[in-house]
Design a protein around this motif. Sequence first.
Motif, mmCIF file in Angstrom:
data_model
loop_
_atom_site.group_PDB
_atom_site.id
_atom_site.type_symbol
_atom_site.label_atom_id
_atom_site.label_comp_id
_atom_site.label_asym_id
_atom_site.label_seq_id
_atom_site.Cartn_x
_atom_site.Cartn_y
_atom_site.Cartn_z
ATOM 1 N N ALA A 66 62.445 70.234 34.174
ATOM 2 C CA ALA A 66 61.990 70.606 35.522
ATOM 3 C C ALA A 66 63.163 71.062 36.384
ATOM 4 C CB ALA A 66 61.277 69.432 36.175
ATOM 5 N N GLN A 67 64.317 70.464 36.186
ATOM 6 C CA GLN A 67 65.496 70.862 36.953
ATOM 7 C C GLN A 67 65.950 72.282 36.617
ATOM 8 O OE1 GLN A 67 68.188 67.697 35.940
ATOM 9 N NE2 GLN A 67 67.456 66.336 37.572
ATOM 10 N N ALA A 68 65.498 72.785 35.464
ATOM 11 C CA ALA A 68 65.850 74.149 35.059
ATOM 12 C C ALA A 68 64.682 75.121 35.212
ATOM 13 C CB ALA A 68 66.341 74.158 33.612
ATOM 14 N N GLY A 69 63.556 74.642 35.771
ATOM 15 C CA GLY A 69 62.424 75.534 36.020
ATOM 16 C C GLY A 69 61.357 75.547 34.949
ATOM 17 N N VAL A 70 61.313 74.518 34.101
ATOM 18 C CA VAL A 70 60.326 74.466 33.018
ATOM 19 C C VAL A 70 59.535 73.160 33.115
ATOM 20 C CG1 VAL A 70 59.944 74.471 30.522
ATOM 21 C CG2 VAL A 70 61.791 75.854 31.519
ATOM 22 N N ALA A 71 58.216 73.272 33.233
ATOM 23 C CA ALA A 71 57.343 72.099 33.273
ATOM 24 C C ALA A 71 56.884 71.786 31.852
ATOM 25 C CB ALA A 71 56.139 72.358 34.165
ATOM 26 N N VAL A 72 57.138 70.566 31.405
ATOM 27 C CA VAL A 72 56.709 70.138 30.074
ATOM 28 C C VAL A 72 55.540 69.174 30.237
ATOM 29 C CG1 VAL A 72 57.360 68.970 27.937
ATOM 30 C CG2 VAL A 72 59.035 70.398 29.146
ATOM 31 N N VAL A 73 54.408 69.502 29.598
ATOM 32 C CA VAL A 73 53.213 68.663 29.694
ATOM 33 C C VAL A 73 52.730 68.299 28.301
ATOM 34 C CG1 VAL A 73 52.452 69.483 31.946
ATOM 35 C CG2 VAL A 73 51.769 70.738 29.908
ATOM 36 N N PHE A 74 52.233 67.081 28.173
ATOM 37 C CA PHE A 74 51.666 66.583 26.922
ATOM 38 C C PHE A 74 50.153 66.491 27.106
ATOM 39 C CE2 PHE A 74 56.038 65.437 26.792
ATOM 40 C CZ PHE A 74 56.396 65.384 25.444
ATOM 41 N N ILE A 75 49.415 67.326 26.391
ATOM 42 C CA ILE A 75 47.962 67.404 26.544
ATOM 43 C C ILE A 75 47.317 67.181 25.172
ATOM 44 C CG2 ILE A 75 46.015 68.791 27.328
ATOM 45 C CD1 ILE A 75 48.065 68.201 29.517
ATOM 46 N N SER B 93 49.285 73.023 18.372
ATOM 47 C CA SER B 93 50.349 72.023 18.438
ATOM 48 C C SER B 93 51.243 72.261 19.652
ATOM 49 C CB SER B 93 51.188 72.044 17.166
ATOM 50 O OG SER B 93 51.688 73.345 16.912
ATOM 51 N N GLY B 94 51.281 73.501 20.138
ATOM 52 C CA GLY B 94 52.108 73.788 21.300
ATOM 53 C C GLY B 94 51.819 75.159 21.859
ATOM 54 N N LEU C 30 52.533 70.582 24.851
ATOM 55 C CA LEU C 30 52.578 69.955 23.530
ATOM 56 C C LEU C 30 51.349 69.079 23.332
ATOM 57 C CD1 LEU C 30 56.322 68.878 23.741
ATOM 58 C CD2 LEU C 30 55.425 70.894 22.566
ATOM 59 N N SER C 31 50.809 69.064 22.120
ATOM 60 C CA SER C 31 49.568 68.335 21.863
ATOM 61 C C SER C 31 49.728 67.084 21.006
ATOM 62 C CB SER C 31 48.560 69.266 21.174
ATOM 63 O OG SER C 31 48.931 69.477 19.822
ATOM 64 N N LEU C 32 50.886 66.919 20.351
ATOM 65 C CA LEU C 32 51.060 65.818 19.395
ATOM 66 C C LEU C 32 49.996 65.856 18.304
ATOM 67 C CD1 LEU C 32 52.021 62.677 21.541
ATOM 68 C CD2 LEU C 32 53.502 64.178 20.238
ATOM 69 N N ARG C 33 49.583 67.076 17.935
ATOM 70 C CA ARG C 33 48.515 67.208 16.947
ATOM 71 C C ARG C 33 48.867 66.544 15.624
ATOM 72 N NH1 ARG C 33 47.527 71.785 13.364
ATOM 73 N NH2 ARG C 33 45.450 71.583 12.469
ATOM 74 N N TYR C 34 50.123 66.659 15.213
ATOM 75 C CA TYR C 34 50.521 66.103 13.916
ATOM 76 C C TYR C 34 51.036 64.672 14.013
ATOM 77 C CZ TYR C 34 49.999 70.830 12.178
ATOM 78 O OH TYR C 34 49.494 72.060 11.827
ATOM 79 N N LYS C 35 51.221 64.174 15.229
ATOM 80 C CA LYS C 35 51.487 62.754 15.493
ATOM 81 C C LYS C 35 52.814 62.222 14.956
ATOM 82 C CE LYS C 35 46.603 61.387 15.704
ATOM 83 N NZ LYS C 35 45.992 62.701 15.445
ATOM 84 N N THR C 36 53.722 63.070 14.504
ATOM 85 C CA THR C 36 55.005 62.580 14.007
ATOM 86 C C THR C 36 56.147 63.243 14.770
ATOM 87 O OG1 THR C 36 55.026 64.257 12.251
ATOM 88 C CG2 THR C 36 54.163 62.070 11.689
#
Length: 366
Positions: free
Chosen positions: A219-228, A237-238, A252-258
């Motif tokens: 976020a400090q560099a202008g990028v929002a990272v969300v986990f959905i 997956s992303g 990111l979805s954590l579709r593969y869970k690892t």
Amino acid sequence: MANTAKNTYQPDYAVTPGEVLGHELELRNMSRTELAKRTGLSEKHIIAILKGKGTVIITPETALKLERALGMPVEYWLNLEALYQETRARLAEEVQLEKDLGWLKRIPVNAMAKMGWLQKHKDKRQQLEEVLRFFGIASVEQWDNIWSKVAVAYRQHNKHEIFPEAVSAWLRQGELEAANIACQPYNKPAFRQALDAIRALTAETDPAHFVPALQQRCAQAGVAVVFIPWLPKTGVSGATRWVNSDKAIIQLSLRYKTNDHLWFTFFHEAGHILLHGKKELFIESANGMDGEKEEQANSFAEQELLPKKAFTNFATQAPFSKAAICQFAQEVGIDPGIVVGQLQHKKLLPLTHCNDLKVRYQWSHK
């Protein structure tokens, strides 16, 4: 107790005022030419009314002329016109609604309601309105205007059954959550520097620790990272896209869970941000998006996670023991599970080997 419910009749057809006018002329044995002379309207205008042509058939002015010529009050003709237009609009709406309800079937409403993204309704029309509010659109027609890139992308890849509508719902939830993340204006050098610091987070195994740190640095560099959480019929997956020139989203979805898939996907998406244009949408899915830009993002992620020279030297030491993998991971400052994932991806290690070195995640439902 008396039943106070009112029965309302809604016809499934629209009667034009012109049909009524034609009937009245027959009763009076009056020709359209004579009516034109009596009202001062052109015969062409009379014909248009009789045939039901024109957006508004009976205007107040026309209704007044008909009242004087035929003895039937202005209100009668205006009510006929209003009823006709209302019925016509309702029938058109019902046709569109039936079409839109078919579209609704391609939205994973049950899964979205379970995760609290929207409310579940028994009535299909209410459910459609709820979904339209979720997307922030007035009607289904606007969906294609907003999400056409998603539709085009998934028409080209048919290896798995994926619904663009479901993918757009996943992306939309990412938009809504990213809107709540305050970001500094995008700064490419700052983001590149942030990735170096983020790489150290890959050795963290608890999301409660590394997720907030990851989101803050980006976020400090202008990028929002969300986990959905991923939805049925999406296989995602992303994804990467830009809200505007100053703010990007990594979803990111954590579709593969690892952890090996999670971190590779994150750095892959980061590669898209650094290497590619701000008007593009990138989605990583089960349908395997191909192309030069995807290869570039893959190469970027591999290099960020495992320096090429060090990994190449380690790769010559096959067969790989768990102890050797852990030692190498410690040397390069990364979690062993990520090393296992890369060895498997490059077919240097069977997919069934060393998976216990990977960290597994699961979504917690509040």
